[in-house]
Design a protein around this motif. Structure first.
Motif, mmCIF file in Angstrom:
data_model
loop_
_atom_site.group_PDB
_atom_site.id
_atom_site.type_symbol
_atom_site.label_atom_id
_atom_site.label_comp_id
_atom_site.label_asym_id
_atom_site.label_seq_id
_atom_site.Cartn_x
_atom_site.Cartn_y
_atom_site.Cartn_z
ATOM 1 N N ARG A 225 20.905 1.524 10.825
ATOM 2 C CA ARG A 225 21.604 2.810 10.853
ATOM 3 C C ARG A 225 20.598 3.959 10.990
ATOM 4 O O ARG A 225 20.810 4.901 11.767
ATOM 5 C CB ARG A 225 22.436 2.975 9.588
ATOM 6 N N SER A 226 19.519 3.888 10.232
ATOM 7 C CA SER A 226 18.493 4.923 10.316
ATOM 8 C C SER A 226 17.867 4.960 11.706
ATOM 9 O O SER A 226 17.631 6.036 12.267
ATOM 10 C CB SER A 226 17.415 4.678 9.260
ATOM 11 N N ASP A 227 17.624 3.784 12.287
ATOM 12 C CA ASP A 227 17.045 3.720 13.622
ATOM 13 C C ASP A 227 18.016 4.292 14.654
ATOM 14 O O ASP A 227 17.608 5.002 15.587
ATOM 15 C CB ASP A 227 16.697 2.276 13.962
ATOM 16 N N ALA A 228 19.315 4.000 14.498
ATOM 17 C CA ALA A 228 20.314 4.540 15.429
ATOM 18 C C ALA A 228 20.384 6.059 15.340
ATOM 19 O O ALA A 228 20.460 6.754 16.364
ATOM 20 C CB ALA A 228 21.678 3.923 15.144
ATOM 21 N N GLU A 229 20.365 6.593 14.120
ATOM 22 C CA GLU A 229 20.395 8.050 13.952
ATOM 23 C C GLU A 229 19.158 8.695 14.568
ATOM 24 O O GLU A 229 19.246 9.765 15.188
ATOM 25 C CB GLU A 229 20.492 8.396 12.471
ATOM 26 N N ARG A 230 18.010 8.045 14.390
ATOM 27 C CA ARG A 230 16.785 8.584 14.983
ATOM 28 C C ARG A 230 16.877 8.584 16.508
ATOM 29 O O ARG A 230 16.490 9.564 17.170
ATOM 30 C CB ARG A 230 15.585 7.757 14.539
ATOM 31 N N ARG A 231 17.423 7.527 17.069
ATOM 32 C CA ARG A 231 17.550 7.445 18.527
ATOM 33 C C ARG A 231 18.530 8.490 19.056
ATOM 34 O O ARG A 231 18.341 9.045 20.146
ATOM 35 C CB ARG A 231 17.987 6.046 18.947
ATOM 36 N N VAL A 232 19.609 8.737 18.297
ATOM 37 C CA VAL A 232 20.572 9.763 18.708
ATOM 38 C C VAL A 232 19.902 11.138 18.731
ATOM 39 O O VAL A 232 20.078 11.925 19.674
ATOM 40 C CB VAL A 232 21.795 9.763 17.777
ATOM 41 N N LYS A 233 19.117 11.434 17.687
ATOM 42 C CA LYS A 233 18.407 12.715 17.649
ATOM 43 C C LYS A 233 17.422 12.830 18.812
ATOM 44 O O LYS A 233 17.290 13.895 19.430
ATOM 45 C CB LYS A 233 17.676 12.862 16.311
ATOM 46 N N GLU A 234 16.736 11.742 19.109
ATOM 47 C CA GLU A 234 15.802 11.771 20.225
ATOM 48 C C GLU A 234 16.531 11.987 21.547
ATOM 49 O O GLU A 234 16.049 12.713 22.430
ATOM 50 C CB GLU A 234 14.997 10.463 20.272
#
Length: 246
Positions: free
Chosen positions: A149-158
């Motif tokens: 989930r944290s990785d997905a949120e980071r990718r969305v922000k990127e």
């Protein structure tokens, strides 16, 4: 942190540690950054500090027992309750019985060949080991889900940031293209003016001829006769009149 997930296949039907083919005994877990299927025995042996190897109670994952209430194995990171160890120089069962020890001792095929369905159930110790392994696997997958989930949120922000930068780059490109068109138009108009001025000043002799011609045309009368011709004509007409009077 990116995680590698194994795809379903024949190799996933076996334990990733010992190769056991008992699918219902395998636990799905993330180990060393990859998802694996491990049997109860291999899972517990790969997580020695999360449970007591004697009573098989799983410790609180967020609050392990304090040092005064536990004792560590002298050969591995395994920790046990003081009451379960009974000595300071504690050796966990896998270390003290390395060649023969297994947390989960159950062979369904052997049990089925011996007798009825009641004999096909694992014993009390094996059942406790299975529950402990299931709790550890569940906690591991919970952490994996949080990491995903944290990785997905980071990718969305990127992705949002990259989209914003791309839009700004397109706006800058459009501005530069418009500016270049204006500059090209101004340069073309300047060249036309320069060529016109150049054509007017390239032949000064011709300009002098044109100027003298314009001056002479202005000095001529309306009928195109020069002034000296007009004067001679007037003198002739005056002479004729004198002769007629005489």
């Amino acid at each position: 942190m990116a995680m590698k997930r194994d795809f379903p296949g024949s190799e996933n039907r076996l334990c990733g540690g010992c190769g056991s083919s008992e699918r219902w005994l395998l636990h799905y877990i993330r180990l060393r950054g990859t998802f694996q299927r491990l049997c109860t025995n291999c899972l517990l042996k790969n997580h020695p500090g999360l449970f007591c190897p004697v009573c098989l109670d799983v410790f609180d994952f967020d609050h392990p027992p304090p040092p005064r209430d536990r004792v560590m194995c002298v050969k591995c990171p395994s920790i046990a309750h003081n009451a379960c160890a009974n000595c300071a120089s504690f050796e966990c069962p896998p270390c003290s019985q390395s060649s023969t020890f297994s947390f989960f001792n159950f062979d369904r095929d052997a049990a089925a060949s011996d007798g009825g369905a009641a004999e096909q159930l694992p014993g009390r110790e094996s059942a406790k080991a299975f529950v402990a392994a299931a709790k550890i696997a569940a906690n591991s997958m919970k952490k994996a889900a949080a990491a995903a989930r944290s990785d997905a949120e980071r990718r969305v922000k990127e992705a949002v940031s990259a989209k914003k930068r791309a839009r700004e780059a397109l706006e800058v490109l459009a501005f530069l293209v418009s500016k270049e068109k204006v500059e090209i138009g101004e340069m073309n108009s300047g060249r036309v003016e320069q060529q016109k001025a150049k054509s007017e000043t390239t032949n000064p002799a011709a300009m002098q001829v044109l100027a003298s011609l314009a001056t002479s045309m202005a000095a001529e009368g309306t009928n195109g006769v020069r002034p000296n011709q007009l004067q001679s004509n007037d003198m002739e007409e005056g002479g004729d009149r004198v002769k007629e009077g005489a």
